[in-house]
Design an enzyme around this catalytic site. Structure first.
Site, PDB file in Angstrom:
ATOM      1  N   TYR A  83     -63.773 -74.157 -36.319  1.00 49.65           N
ATOM      2  CA  TYR A  83     -63.061 -74.143 -35.028  1.00 49.65           C
ATOM      3  C   TYR A  83     -61.691 -74.818 -35.181  1.00 49.65           C
ATOM      4  O   TYR A  83     -60.674 -74.278 -34.761  1.00 49.65           O
ATOM      5  CB  TYR A  83     -63.912 -74.858 -33.967  1.00 49.65           C
ATOM      6  N   SER A  97     -55.869 -75.697 -28.832  1.00 53.08           N
ATOM      7  CA  SER A  97     -56.789 -76.760 -28.409  1.00 53.08           C
ATOM      8  C   SER A  97     -56.231 -78.053 -28.974  1.00 53.08           C
ATOM      9  O   SER A  97     -55.388 -78.007 -29.889  1.00 53.08           O
ATOM     10  CB  SER A  97     -58.176 -76.503 -29.017  1.00 53.08           C
TER      11      SER A  97
END
Ligand code: NAD
Length: 258
Positions: free
Chosen positions: A158, A145
């Site tokens: 995350y 990401s």
């Protein structure tokens, strides 16, 4: 689309929705046989139907990527059905709970790391074993990401998991380079998927996050899938240990709201 994955056998984890589902379909359109994996059987079977509708041959295997025995069985079932494994997209992931570190529970930290980081490590372990057993050769793409490159306040677990995926990708690529197994990562900004809906639906948050994308919109799952197909194809034959950022200009314009 050219049939650049013709004759290959591919695996997509987290193939029951979002980016994984679109990638499974594009794998099929590019000529690959596709093993779709995830935890939700009905959604997984729907993806296999989409694979069939695209003219492909698909199989759903239920597996939780955070459990070694399930990932091991997943690769075995893929090989039982299609005889080999050539390409894999380790895409399964969760957003976890986005709160400041001081409010984050140990349970949520563990769950996020278990699925997003340990899950990718387990998939690599059993995929690489299989590819080596076949005599080497193959391509693997790990889902990171832009949060694998920058931090986000309130998303420590995350961000840490996705930074971990970046390190894992480089180390794995070095271990397998001489065996002709290429391992790379993909780093999207915000993509229109159920995860986006869960995270950024509140109007003010939506407006702010959208403003971080100079291109003026969020990405579409298929725009990530296109890149993954290319990275898995022989056209990307000199790419390994790297990451590809697909972000609508997010990182280029990080300090300049548009
Ligand atoms: P999604 O929620 O639609 O897809 C996630 C998929 O992973 C689902 O199919 C889910 O069932 C599966 N999954 C979750 N935990 C699992 C587990 N333990 N075992 C097996 N499968 C599991 O969202 P998405 O946006 O398509 O997310 C796919 C990946 O893309 C994730 O890794 C996510 O972190 C990453 N990503 C998403 C965005 C975004 O904005 N949507 C941006 C960057 C990266």
């Amino acid at each position: 689309m050219t049939r650049e994955l013709e004759g290959k056998v591919g695996l997509v984890t987290g193939g029951t929705s979002g980016i994984g589902r679109d990638t499974a379909v594009l794998f099929a359109r590019a000529g690959a046989k596709v093993v779709v994996s995830g935890r939700r059987e009905p959604e997984g079977k729907e993806t296999v139907e989409l694979v069939s509708a695209a003219g492909g041959d698909g199989l759903f295997v239920k597996a939780d990527v955070s459990k070694a025995s399930e990932v091991d069985a997943l690769i075995q079932k893929a090989v039982e059905r299609f005889g080999r494994l050539d390409i894999a997209f380790n895409n399964a992931g969760i957003e976890g709970v986005w709160v400041p570190i001081i409010k984050q529970s140990e349970e949520d930290w563990d769950r996020t790391i278990d699925i997003n980081l340990k899950g990718v490590w387990l998939c690599l372990k059993y995929e690489i074993r299989q590819m080596l057993k076949q005599g080497g050769g193959g391509a693997i793409v790990n889902m990171a990401s832009i949060n694998g490159l920058i931090g986000a306040a309130g998303a420590a677990a995350y961000s840490a998991s996705k930074h971990g995926v970046m390190g894992l990708t480089k180390a794995a690529a070095l271990e397998t380079a001489r065996s002709r197994i290429r391992i790379n990562a993909v780093c999207p900004a915000v993509i229109e998927t159920p995860m986006r809906e869960r995270l950024f639906d509140a109007p003010l948050v939506h407006k702010y996050v959208l403003s971080c994308h100079p291109i003026g919109r969020f990405g579409r799952p298929t725009e990530i899938a296109e890149a993954v197909v290319w990275m898995c194809s022989d056209r990307a034959s000199f790419m390994t240990g790297q990451s590809l950022v697909l972000d609508g200009g997010f990182l280029a314009g990080q300090n300049s709201p548009s």
